[in-house]
Design a protein around this motif. Structure first.
Motif, PDB file in Angstrom:
ATOM      1  N   ASN A   1       0.832  -1.176  -0.101  1.00  0.00           N
ATOM      2  CA  ASN A   1      -0.098  -0.079   0.053  1.00  0.00           C
ATOM      3  C   ASN A   1       0.968   1.323   0.071  1.00  0.00           C
ATOM      4  OD1 ASN A   1      -2.384   1.697   0.286  1.00  0.00           O
ATOM      5  ND2 ASN A   1      -1.754   1.754   2.494  1.00  0.00           N
ATOM      6  N   HIS A   2       0.423   2.215  -0.816  1.00  0.00           N
ATOM      7  CA  HIS A   2       1.244   3.445  -0.710  1.00  0.00           C
ATOM      8  C   HIS A   2       0.048   4.708  -0.660  1.00  0.00           C
ATOM      9  CE1 HIS A   2       0.062   3.086  -5.190  1.00  0.00           C
ATOM     10  NE2 HIS A   2       0.105   4.577  -5.157  1.00  0.00           N
ATOM     11  N   ILE A   3       0.896   5.681  -0.203  1.00  0.00           N
ATOM     12  CA  ILE A   3      -0.005   6.995   0.027  1.00  0.00           C
ATOM     13  C   ILE A   3      -0.059   7.651  -1.193  1.00  0.00           C
ATOM     14  CG2 ILE A   3      -0.255   9.079   1.188  1.00  0.00           C
ATOM     15  CD1 ILE A   3       1.631   7.821   3.390  1.00  0.00           C
ATOM     16  N   ASP A   4      -1.465   7.847  -1.516  1.00  0.00           N
ATOM     17  CA  ASP A   4      -1.622   8.828  -2.921  1.00  0.00           C
ATOM     18  C   ASP A   4      -1.551  10.244  -2.755  1.00  0.00           C
ATOM     19  OD1 ASP A   4      -2.373   6.293  -4.419  1.00  0.00           O
ATOM     20  OD2 ASP A   4      -4.064   6.158  -3.611  1.00  0.00           O
ATOM     21  N   GLU A   5      -2.152  10.613  -1.423  1.00  0.00           N
ATOM     22  CA  GLU A   5      -2.201  12.007  -1.330  1.00  0.00           C
ATOM     23  C   GLU A   5      -2.025  12.291   0.124  1.00  0.00           C
ATOM     24  OE1 GLU A   5      -5.265  15.450  -2.828  1.00  0.00           O
ATOM     25  OE2 GLU A   5      -6.254  13.474  -2.086  1.00  0.00           O
ATOM     26  N   ILE A   6      -1.395  13.335   0.400  1.00  0.00           N
ATOM     27  CA  ILE A   6      -1.341  13.766   1.921  1.00  0.00           C
ATOM     28  C   ILE A   6      -1.603  15.345   1.952  1.00  0.00           C
ATOM     29  CG2 ILE A   6       0.083  14.082   3.905  1.00  0.00           C
ATOM     30  CD1 ILE A   6       1.806  11.875   3.049  1.00  0.00           C
ATOM     31  N   LYS A   7      -2.626  15.798   2.703  1.00  0.00           N
ATOM     32  CA  LYS A   7      -2.896  17.140   2.760  1.00  0.00           C
ATOM     33  C   LYS A   7      -3.199  17.768   4.163  1.00  0.00           C
ATOM     34  CE  LYS A   7      -6.939  16.274   0.921  1.00  0.00           C
ATOM     35  NZ  LYS A   7      -8.199  16.204   0.074  1.00  0.00           N
ATOM     36  N   GLY A   8      -2.510  18.729   4.541  1.00  0.00           N
ATOM     37  CA  GLY A   8      -2.457  19.670   5.730  1.00  0.00           C
ATOM     38  C   GLY A   8      -3.916  20.440   5.658  1.00  0.00           C
ATOM     39  N   ILE A   9      -4.806  20.274   6.354  1.00  0.00           N
ATOM     40  CA  ILE A   9      -5.918  21.007   6.143  1.00  0.00           C
ATOM     41  C   ILE A   9      -6.265  21.863   7.390  1.00  0.00           C
ATOM     42  CG2 ILE A   9      -8.443  21.073   5.449  1.00  0.00           C
ATOM     43  CD1 ILE A   9      -8.096  18.618   3.688  1.00  0.00           C
ATOM     44  N   TYR A  10      -6.687  23.049   7.421  1.00  0.00           N
ATOM     45  CA  TYR A  10      -7.156  23.711   8.496  1.00  0.00           C
ATOM     46  C   TYR A  10      -8.813  23.667   8.348  1.00  0.00           C
ATOM     47  CZ  TYR A  10      -3.147  26.127  10.216  1.00  0.00           C
ATOM     48  OH  TYR A  10      -2.010  26.477  10.593  1.00  0.00           O
ATOM     49  N   VAL A  11      -9.334  22.729   9.334  1.00  0.00           N
ATOM     50  CA  VAL A  11     -10.960  22.522   9.229  1.00  0.00           C
ATOM     51  C   VAL A  11     -11.425  23.366  10.209  1.00  0.00           C
ATOM     52  CG1 VAL A  11     -12.370  20.630   9.645  1.00  0.00           C
ATOM     53  CG2 VAL A  11     -10.071  20.026   8.886  1.00  0.00           C
ATOM     54  N   PRO A  12     -13.023  24.060   9.453  1.00  0.00           N
ATOM     55  CA  PRO A  12     -13.496  24.734  10.304  1.00  0.00           C
ATOM     56  C   PRO A  12     -14.206  24.258  11.440  1.00  0.00           C
ATOM     57  CG  PRO A  12     -14.463  24.776   8.171  1.00  0.00           C
ATOM     58  CD  PRO A  12     -13.260  23.779   8.129  1.00  0.00           C
ATOM     59  N   PHE A  13     -14.342  24.639  12.657  1.00  0.00           N
ATOM     60  CA  PHE A  13     -15.154  24.392  13.652  1.00  0.00           C
ATOM     61  C   PHE A  13     -15.800  25.235  14.301  1.00  0.00           C
ATOM     62  CE2 PHE A  13     -12.073  20.571  13.327  1.00  0.00           C
ATOM     63  CZ  PHE A  13     -12.812  19.608  14.024  1.00  0.00           C
TER      64      PHE A  13
ATOM     65  N   GLY B   1     -24.622  28.882  25.468  1.00  0.00           N
ATOM     66  CA  GLY B   1     -23.649  30.268  25.692  1.00  0.00           C
ATOM     67  C   GLY B   1     -23.387  30.778  24.388  1.00  0.00           C
ATOM     68  N   GLU B   2     -22.151  31.413  24.272  1.00  0.00           N
ATOM     69  CA  GLU B   2     -21.646  31.874  23.191  1.00  0.00           C
ATOM     70  C   GLU B   2     -20.868  30.902  22.242  1.00  0.00           C
ATOM     71  OE1 GLU B   2     -18.421  34.701  24.160  1.00  0.00           O
ATOM     72  OE2 GLU B   2     -17.209  33.352  25.120  1.00  0.00           O
ATOM     73  N   VAL B   3     -20.807  31.037  21.052  1.00  0.00           N
ATOM     74  CA  VAL B   3     -20.009  30.267  20.159  1.00  0.00           C
ATOM     75  C   VAL B   3     -19.062  30.978  19.372  1.00  0.00           C
ATOM     76  CG1 VAL B   3     -20.583  28.953  17.901  1.00  0.00           C
ATOM     77  CG2 VAL B   3     -22.534  29.239  19.795  1.00  0.00           C
ATOM     78  N   LYS B   4     -17.923  30.202  19.317  1.00  0.00           N
ATOM     79  CA  LYS B   4     -16.701  30.897  18.752  1.00  0.00           C
ATOM     80  C   LYS B   4     -16.596  30.005  17.243  1.00  0.00           C
ATOM     81  CE  LYS B   4     -15.805  33.899  21.777  1.00  0.00           C
ATOM     82  NZ  LYS B   4     -15.912  35.473  21.500  1.00  0.00           N
ATOM     83  N   TYR B   5     -15.897  30.603  16.545  1.00  0.00           N
ATOM     84  CA  TYR B   5     -15.528  29.947  15.078  1.00  0.00           C
ATOM     85  C   TYR B   5     -13.900  29.887  15.169  1.00  0.00           C
ATOM     86  CZ  TYR B   5     -14.942  30.019  10.114  1.00  0.00           C
ATOM     87  OH  TYR B   5     -14.960  29.608   8.653  1.00  0.00           O
ATOM     88  N   ALA B   6     -13.404  28.590  14.755  1.00  0.00           N
ATOM     89  CA  ALA B   6     -12.075  28.285  14.911  1.00  0.00           C
ATOM     90  C   ALA B   6     -11.583  27.456  13.831  1.00  0.00           C
ATOM     91  CB  ALA B   6     -11.633  27.525  16.191  1.00  0.00           C
ATOM     92  N   MET B   7     -10.388  27.409  13.297  1.00  0.00           N
ATOM     93  CA  MET B   7      -9.774  26.760  12.366  1.00  0.00           C
ATOM     94  C   MET B   7      -8.584  25.792  12.944  1.00  0.00           C
ATOM     95  SD  MET B   7     -11.310  27.818   9.682  1.00  0.00           S
ATOM     96  CE  MET B   7     -10.339  27.179   8.419  1.00  0.00           C
ATOM     97  N   LEU B   8      -8.910  24.438  12.905  1.00  0.00           N
ATOM     98  CA  LEU B   8      -8.031  23.596  13.716  1.00  0.00           C
ATOM     99  C   LEU B   8      -7.354  22.529  12.573  1.00  0.00           C
ATOM    100  CD1 LEU B   8     -10.458  22.414  16.726  1.00  0.00           C
ATOM    101  CD2 LEU B   8      -8.995  24.422  16.416  1.00  0.00           C
ATOM    102  N   PRO B   9      -6.071  22.199  13.060  1.00  0.00           N
ATOM    103  CA  PRO B   9      -5.348  21.279  12.026  1.00  0.00           C
ATOM    104  C   PRO B   9      -5.557  20.107  11.952  1.00  0.00           C
ATOM    105  CG  PRO B   9      -3.940  21.681  14.117  1.00  0.00           C
ATOM    106  CD  PRO B   9      -5.527  22.333  14.293  1.00  0.00           C
ATOM    107  N   VAL B  10      -5.704  19.542  10.768  1.00  0.00           N
ATOM    108  CA  VAL B  10      -5.971  17.920  10.623  1.00  0.00           C
ATOM    109  C   VAL B  10      -4.997  17.720   9.477  1.00  0.00           C
ATOM    110  CG1 VAL B  10      -7.555  16.361   9.759  1.00  0.00           C
ATOM    111  CG2 VAL B  10      -7.947  18.257  11.436  1.00  0.00           C
ATOM    112  N   TRP B  11      -4.200  16.523   9.424  1.00  0.00           N
ATOM    113  CA  TRP B  11      -3.650  15.930   8.347  1.00  0.00           C
ATOM    114  C   TRP B  11      -4.426  14.703   7.804  1.00  0.00           C
ATOM    115  CZ3 TRP B  11       0.441  17.814   5.670  1.00  0.00           C
ATOM    116  CH2 TRP B  11       1.429  18.418   6.186  1.00  0.00           C
ATOM    117  N   VAL B  12      -4.885  14.608   6.313  1.00  0.00           N
ATOM    118  CA  VAL B  12      -5.433  13.629   5.737  1.00  0.00           C
ATOM    119  C   VAL B  12      -4.722  13.159   4.757  1.00  0.00           C
ATOM    120  CG1 VAL B  12      -7.441  13.304   4.189  1.00  0.00           C
ATOM    121  CG2 VAL B  12      -7.489  15.464   5.747  1.00  0.00           C
TER     122      VAL B  12
END
Length: 384
Positions: A168-180, A312-323
């Motif tokens: 098995n080999h990796i076809d694609e690696i992406k570092g993504i800031y996911v919205p939360f 309560g209050e809701v905040k918007y954040a970008m969190l790091p995920v490798w796919v």
């Protein structure tokens, strides 16, 4: 007309900059220069403002959703999901400021790279006004760490086909800031449990089991802050939940200077759509806390519960995920890693031959145990 996107270039040699989690700085691969985030913010503030104005003039903000005036409110939904697929019909075109090539992106794309000159690009207009994130957790682990984590994920998996990890080999690696969306809430509840205690004793020639039944009530209140719920229809909710927890001690005020070298999307699932999932997790968390306080019983089941929740209050954040995407036997396998903590999740194939051998072994072991028990009973009868 001014371009709607910006390229973060090295002030020394104009080479592309990318954020490096290990150093916490933006670095240039060409001349080796490195810069503090604050330096690049100051350098690109004017360019970003012009890009935002160009974004508005192009009419991109017409479809933006606002989460202003959320305030406090009470929810009663019990469950909810928000998964979706990439929408190929909603595409936007931008011009790369480095090479002039046309970039075709999804309408939620906020950070990407030019497929022609490979320069990291950011679309500041996707983070403007009411849709600007409050926080960001920068990537701390790099691509090499993600690859190594995948290799370690394969280890010790007896039922994993050997050829999968070998071929098995990796076809694609992406570092993504996911919205939360990051929810806060106060919960208060009352739960009634049915519980039992058992006592076994001898009475003459008989063994007696006595079961006592109890009605147990627990009440309590809990406050939750910054519960993350992913706000992207492109990301699987179960994967995102499994990547928790994030270390909120490393939350930073949002800045696009952390994004060069990574991908990012603005949210496309609203607060209202994510609220049922957050609500369910709040309720379940309070239920677990109260259940954990019921101790010393053989069995405990929930009879009834009444939980009130105030948002309560809701905040918007970008969190790091490798796919990481891989293919094997014409099947696609997706793995994800928390870009801050290194927590790794994913589904692996099962070697059917090994699985059948394992099942046969368990069945044989059970048969032998039962057989020995039967022989022991016969011997006991003969002795008696």
């Amino acid at each position: 007309m001014a371009t709607q996107i910006t390229n973060h270039k090295c002030p020394a040699c104009t080479g592309p900059l990318h954020f490096v989690g290990e150093s916490g700085k933006l670095e240039c691969d060409y001349c080796g220069s490195s810069y503090e985030v604050a330096e690049i913010e100051a350098l690109y503030s004017e360019k970003e403002e012009k890009a935002k104005e160009a974004f508005k003039e192009a009419g991109e903000d017409e479809k933006e959703d606002s989460y202003e005036d959320i305030g406090e409110y009470t929810l009663s939904s019990e469950d909810g999901e928000g998964n979706g697929d990439w929408n190929a019909e909603r595409m936007k075109a931008y011009n790369c400021p480095s090479c002039g090539a046309e970039l075709i992106c999804d309408d939620t794309t906020a950070a990407t790279s030019c497929p022609y000159c490979d320069n990291p690009t950011v679309i500041p207009g996707q983070f403007d006004g009411s849709i600007k994130p409050d926080y960001i957790i920068p990537f701390k682990l790099d691509k090499k760490a993600a690859v190594e984590a995948l290799k370690n994920f394969y280890k010790g998996k007896f039922l994993l086909p050997k050829v999968f990890s070998d071929a098995n080999h990796i076809d694609e690696i992406k570092g993504i800031y996911v919205p939360f969306w990051m929810f806060s809430a106060e919960t208060e509840g009352n739960i009634v449990f049915n519980a039992t205690k058992t006592h076994v004793y001898r009475s003459g020639d008989y063994e007696v089991t006595k079961t006592n039944h109890y009605k147990v009530t627990r009440s309590g209140r809990a406050f939750f802050e910054k519960l993350p719920t992913d706000a992207s229809s492109k990301m699987a909710d179960d994967y995102m939940d499994s990547l928790e927890p994030f270390n909120y001690g490393e939350l930073k005020p949002f800045s696009t200077a952390y994004m060069p070298g990574y991908l990012a999307d603005r949210y496309d699932v609203s607060v209202e759509e994510c609220s049922p999932r957050a609500d369910l997790r709040f309720r379940n968390s309070l239920t677990d806390l109260l259940r954990d306080d019921v101790k010393g019983y053989a069995t405990v089941t929930t009879s009834s519960k009444n939980i009130k929740l105030t948002r309560g209050e809701v905040k918007y954040a970008m969190l790091p995920v490798w796919v990481l995407n891989t293919h094997w036997n014409d099947n696609k396998y997706t793995f994800m890693m928390n870009g801050q903590t290194g927590k790794f999740v994913g589904e692996l194939p099962i070697d059917k031959k090994k699985y059948n051998i394992l099942r046969l072994g368990v069945a044989l072991a059970s048969t032998l145990i039962l057989g020995f028990a039967g022989v022991g009973g016969m011997i006991a009868s003969l002795i008696l």
